[in-house]
Design an enzyme around this catalytic site. Sequence first.
Site, PDB file in Angstrom:
ATOM      1  N   GLU A 176       2.375   2.500  -9.567  1.00 44.76           N
ATOM      2  CA  GLU A 176       3.090   3.715  -9.976  1.00 44.76           C
ATOM      3  C   GLU A 176       4.489   3.291  -9.570  1.00 44.76           C
ATOM      4  O   GLU A 176       5.713   3.792 -10.004  1.00 44.76           O
ATOM      5  CB  GLU A 176       2.552   5.065  -9.216  1.00 44.76           C
ATOM      6  CG  GLU A 176       1.549   5.538  -9.921  1.00 44.76           C
ATOM      7  CD  GLU A 176       0.800   6.740  -9.221  1.00 44.76           C
ATOM      8  OE1 GLU A 176       0.831   7.958  -9.812  1.00 44.76           O
ATOM      9  OE2 GLU A 176       0.255   6.509  -8.146  1.00 44.76           O
TER      10      GLU A 176
ATOM     11  N   GLU B  56      -7.419   5.823  -9.386  1.00 43.65           N
ATOM     12  CA  GLU B  56      -7.809   6.851  -8.568  1.00 43.65           C
ATOM     13  C   GLU B  56      -8.813   7.518  -8.939  1.00 43.65           C
ATOM     14  O   GLU B  56      -9.763   7.907  -7.814  1.00 43.65           O
ATOM     15  CB  GLU B  56      -6.509   7.815  -8.490  1.00 43.65           C
ATOM     16  CG  GLU B  56      -5.224   7.217  -7.825  1.00 43.65           C
ATOM     17  CD  GLU B  56      -4.364   6.229  -8.549  1.00 43.65           C
ATOM     18  OE1 GLU B  56      -3.196   6.027  -8.211  1.00 43.65           O
ATOM     19  OE2 GLU B  56      -4.678   5.929  -9.664  1.00 43.65           O
TER      20      GLU B  56
END
Length: 259
Positions: free
Chosen positions: A112, A132
């Site tokens: 990210e 995740e």
Amino acid sequence: MADYEFCSVERDGHLLIVTMNRPDRMNSLHPPANFELEKVFNDFAADPDLWVAIITGAGDRAFSAGNDLKYQAEGNKLEVPATGFAGLTARYDLNKPVIAAVNGVAMGGGFEIALACDLIIASEKANFALPEPKVGLAALAGGLHRLPRQIGLKQAMGMILTGRVVGAEEGRQLGFVNEVVPADQLLEAAKRWAGLIMECSPMSIKASKESVYKGLDEADLEKAVNGKYPAVAALFKSEDLIEGPRAFAEKRKPQWKGR
């Protein structure tokens, strides 16, 4: 430059090189590191003599393995600065270019961070993923929104819904990596891209970046083209606007002021 505990910062003319420095934890970030990096990029944004930044990771194993889950599992409080992970993922008003030099693993929050940058230069050893969901989390630091915008919905969903790992060359083919280079050439390649940017007027670069990102928020093309962009207004009042045509007419390299 100031001394930092969890990153190192080097100034090279108009270029800032930021290295996340927690190699013992694969440069995963905990709250103290995130707040430290927020300060680094606050200072970068505010310094008119810094035009481009590169962010990379210490060592040859990881760019960043993302959130430091061990720190969280140890019972420590999870805090994130207002500007997001690494001080970048929720920083939406930075109109100076940031280049991610991805030297290894870029997982979860690490990916990210890279997606929040304007260019991604990857080592052949680099790997990318948003894993995740495999640990009961979700890529909520911008990955779920940036990745579809950067490579298209189906390809992004293929990564997001499986958490699968993508290598550097596949990342280039998918479109989120600009260039893949041997590991020992990574920083030089990132500096080469930075140098090409710095050959241009920093006022023009700010105007261009701001126009692109804010324009993407507008679905109507005409409205995007005719939008009001402060960096564009600043460009038309700048010394660089005079210097560029003058240097061209005089057949010399422009001496940009960035103002």
